[in-house]
Motif scaffolding. Structure first.
Motif, PDB file in Angstrom:
ATOM      1  N   LEU A 154     105.015 102.535  58.535  1.00  0.00           N
ATOM      2  CA  LEU A 154     105.118 102.936  57.138  1.00  0.00           C
ATOM      3  C   LEU A 154     104.696 101.775  56.244  1.00  0.00           C
ATOM      4  O   LEU A 154     105.203 100.661  56.363  1.00  0.00           O
ATOM      5  N   ILE A 155     103.764 102.039  55.369  1.00  0.00           N
ATOM      6  CA  ILE A 155     103.263 101.000  54.465  1.00  0.00           C
ATOM      7  C   ILE A 155     104.261 100.806  53.331  1.00  0.00           C
ATOM      8  O   ILE A 155     104.713 101.766  52.716  1.00  0.00           O
ATOM      9  N   LYS A 156     104.601  99.567  53.065  1.00  0.00           N
ATOM     10  CA  LYS A 156     105.525  99.268  51.976  1.00  0.00           C
ATOM     11  C   LYS A 156     104.796  99.409  50.644  1.00  0.00           C
ATOM     12  O   LYS A 156     103.704  98.891  50.469  1.00  0.00           O
ATOM     13  N   ASN A 157     105.394 100.120  49.728  1.00  0.00           N
ATOM     14  CA  ASN A 157     104.807 100.325  48.410  1.00  0.00           C
ATOM     15  C   ASN A 157     105.355  99.259  47.469  1.00  0.00           C
ATOM     16  O   ASN A 157     106.500  99.308  47.057  1.00  0.00           O
ATOM     17  N   ASN A 158     104.536  98.294  47.149  1.00  0.00           N
ATOM     18  CA  ASN A 158     104.944  97.220  46.236  1.00  0.00           C
ATOM     19  C   ASN A 158     104.470  97.467  44.816  1.00  0.00           C
ATOM     20  O   ASN A 158     104.686  96.658  43.940  1.00  0.00           O
ATOM     21  N   GLU A 159     103.801  98.594  44.606  1.00  0.00           N
ATOM     22  CA  GLU A 159     103.293  98.897  43.280  1.00  0.00           C
ATOM     23  C   GLU A 159     104.400  99.500  42.422  1.00  0.00           C
ATOM     24  O   GLU A 159     105.361 100.056  42.921  1.00  0.00           O
ATOM     25  N   SER A 160     104.230  99.414  41.128  1.00  0.00           N
ATOM     26  CA  SER A 160     105.192 100.056  40.241  1.00  0.00           C
ATOM     27  C   SER A 160     104.960 101.570  40.283  1.00  0.00           C
ATOM     28  O   SER A 160     103.866 102.035  40.592  1.00  0.00           O
ATOM     29  N   ILE A 161     105.982 102.302  39.994  1.00  0.00           N
ATOM     30  CA  ILE A 161     105.914 103.758  40.034  1.00  0.00           C
ATOM     31  C   ILE A 161     105.478 104.272  38.675  1.00  0.00           C
ATOM     32  O   ILE A 161     106.039 103.890  37.640  1.00  0.00           O
ATOM     33  N   GLU A 162     104.490 105.135  38.679  1.00  0.00           N
ATOM     34  CA  GLU A 162     103.985 105.689  37.432  1.00  0.00           C
ATOM     35  C   GLU A 162     105.001 106.669  36.842  1.00  0.00           C
ATOM     36  O   GLU A 162     105.712 107.362  37.563  1.00  0.00           O
ATOM     37  N   SER A 163     105.032 106.759  35.543  1.00  0.00           N
ATOM     38  CA  SER A 163     106.006 107.610  34.860  1.00  0.00           C
ATOM     39  C   SER A 163     105.836 109.081  35.204  1.00  0.00           C
ATOM     40  O   SER A 163     106.801 109.833  35.195  1.00  0.00           O
ATOM     41  N   LYS A 164     104.617 109.510  35.564  1.00  0.00           N
ATOM     42  CA  LYS A 164     104.418 110.925  35.885  1.00  0.00           C
ATOM     43  C   LYS A 164     105.149 111.334  37.166  1.00  0.00           C
ATOM     44  O   LYS A 164     105.350 112.515  37.403  1.00  0.00           O
ATOM     45  N   ALA A 165     105.591 110.360  37.972  1.00  0.00           N
ATOM     46  CA  ALA A 165     106.358 110.669  39.176  1.00  0.00           C
ATOM     47  C   ALA A 165     107.737 111.241  38.836  1.00  0.00           C
ATOM     48  O   ALA A 165     108.376 111.865  39.673  1.00  0.00           O
ATOM     49  N   PHE A 166     108.184 111.043  37.604  1.00  0.00           N
ATOM     50  CA  PHE A 166     109.516 111.478  37.198  1.00  0.00           C
ATOM     51  C   PHE A 166     109.499 112.766  36.381  1.00  0.00           C
ATOM     52  O   PHE A 166     110.494 113.108  35.746  1.00  0.00           O
ATOM     53  N   ILE A 167     108.386 113.485  36.375  1.00  0.00           N
ATOM     54  CA  ILE A 167     108.253 114.692  35.555  1.00  0.00           C
ATOM     55  C   ILE A 167     109.214 115.796  35.997  1.00  0.00           C
ATOM     56  O   ILE A 167     109.856 116.439  35.173  1.00  0.00           O
ATOM     57  N   LEU A 168     109.314 116.024  37.308  1.00  0.00           N
ATOM     58  CA  LEU A 168     110.170 117.105  37.803  1.00  0.00           C
ATOM     59  C   LEU A 168     111.636 116.720  37.657  1.00  0.00           C
ATOM     60  O   LEU A 168     112.014 115.565  37.844  1.00  0.00           O
ATOM     61  N   GLU A 169     112.459 117.720  37.348  1.00  0.00           N
ATOM     62  CA  GLU A 169     113.872 117.465  37.054  1.00  0.00           C
ATOM     63  C   GLU A 169     114.783 118.036  38.136  1.00  0.00           C
ATOM     64  O   GLU A 169     114.390 118.901  38.909  1.00  0.00           O
ATOM     65  N   HIS A 170     115.987 117.548  38.147  1.00  0.00           N
ATOM     66  CA  HIS A 170     117.033 118.027  39.054  1.00  0.00           C
ATOM     67  C   HIS A 170     117.716 119.210  38.365  1.00  0.00           C
ATOM     68  O   HIS A 170     118.843 119.120  37.906  1.00  0.00           O
ATOM     69  N   SER A 171     116.985 120.315  38.293  1.00  0.00           N
ATOM     70  CA  SER A 171     117.350 121.439  37.433  1.00  0.00           C
ATOM     71  C   SER A 171     118.354 122.421  38.026  1.00  0.00           C
ATOM     72  O   SER A 171     118.903 123.236  37.304  1.00  0.00           O
ATOM     73  N   ARG A 172     118.599 122.339  39.332  1.00  0.00           N
ATOM     74  CA  ARG A 172     119.508 123.303  39.978  1.00  0.00           C
ATOM     75  C   ARG A 172     119.887 122.762  41.344  1.00  0.00           C
ATOM     76  O   ARG A 172     119.392 121.724  41.772  1.00  0.00           O
ATOM     77  N   GLY A 173     120.732 123.496  42.040  1.00  0.00           N
ATOM     78  CA  GLY A 173     121.080 123.126  43.402  1.00  0.00           C
ATOM     79  C   GLY A 173     119.891 123.298  44.326  1.00  0.00           C
ATOM     80  O   GLY A 173     119.053 124.170  44.126  1.00  0.00           O
ATOM     81  N   GLY A 174     119.789 122.438  45.347  1.00  0.00           N
ATOM     82  CA  GLY A 174     118.724 122.547  46.324  1.00  0.00           C
ATOM     83  C   GLY A 174     117.495 121.717  46.026  1.00  0.00           C
ATOM     84  O   GLY A 174     116.508 121.782  46.741  1.00  0.00           O
TER      85      GLY A 174
END
Length: 182
Positions: A43-63
Motif C-alpha cells: 500500500l502506497i503511503k499518501n503524503n499529499e494533502s487531501i483535497e476539499s472535494k473529498a469531503f463533499i459526501l455527508e454522513h446523512s443516514r445509517g449505513g
C-alpha cells in the motif's frame, strides 16, 4: 482490504469502538492475533494533502461507510511511523445523520444489504465510565500520566466481542440505487 487482494483483509478483525446511535469503528491497525488489521505491505503511503472535494459526501443516514480521519483510534506515536497506513473504517448506525462527522471523514460507500446487522451491532452495550472517572482521567492526562491514554482505550468498547467473520465485494446485477453515494 475487503477482498484480500492486497495481501491483508478485514476478515477476523474486531469492531473495537461503538458509539450507539452514531457509528462504530473497525479495522484498527495492529496485531492480527488481537483482532486488528495488518496493513498491506504494498500500500502506497499518501503524503499529499487531501483535497476539499473529498469531503463533499455527508454522513446523512445509517449505513454510510467512511474513512475516519478525525475519529481514528490509533495513537499518535503509531501514526508517526513511516510504515503506518490508516485502514480503519466507520459505519454510521442511524437512525439519523451524523453531521459531526462531516468535513472531517471521507465517505466512500454505503451499506446496500445487511443494515439490520449494522443496527444489531449498534445496540450492543459499551463500556462508559462515570463522569467522575472521565474528569479524573482528564486531570491525569494534563499531568502527563500515561495511564490516562490506556484507560481511554477501553471507553466505548463493546461489552460483547464483535468481529468481521467474512468480507468481500458485493456484485449487484441490477442496482436499485443510483451510482452516486448517499
Amino acid at each position: 482490504m475487503c477482498t484480500g487482494q492486497s495481501g491483508s483483509s478485514y476478515k477476523g478483525t474486531l469492531v473495537h469502538k461503538n458509539f450507539p446511535g452514531q457509528f462504530f469503528l473497525a479495522g484498527k491497525q495492529g496485531r492480527k492475533d488481537k483482532g486488528e488489521v495488518r496493513a498491506p505491505l504494498k500500500l502506497i503511503k499518501n503524503n499529499e494533502s487531501i483535497e476539499s472535494k473529498a469531503f463533499i459526501l455527508e454522513h446523512s443516514r445509517g449505513g454510510v461507510v467512511s474513512w475516519p480521519l478525525s475519529e481514528n483510534d490509533d495513537d499518535d506515536d503509531i501514526k508517526m511511523n513511516p510504515n503506518y497506513h490508516n485502514v480503519e473504517f466507520l459505519i454510521t448506525t442511524g437512525p439519523g445523520p451524523c453531521p459531526q462527522l462531516d468535513n472531517k471523514n471521507i465517505v466512500f460507500g454505503t451499506v446496500l444489504e445487511g443494515l439490520d446487522i449494522v443496527t444489531t451491532i449498534a445496540a450492543i452495550p459499551t463500556y462508559k465510565p462515570s463522569e467522575n472517572i472521565r474528569q479524573y482521567n482528564d486531570f491525569a492526562e494534563l499531568l502527563g500520566d500515561g495511564r490516562a491514554k490506556n484507560a481511554r482505550a477501553i471507553w466505548n468498547k463493546p461489552l460483547k466481542t464483535v468481529y468481521i467473520s467474512d468480507c468481500g465485494e458485493l456484485k449487484v446485477a441490477k442496482p436499485t440505487l443510483s451510482p452516486s453515494l448517499p
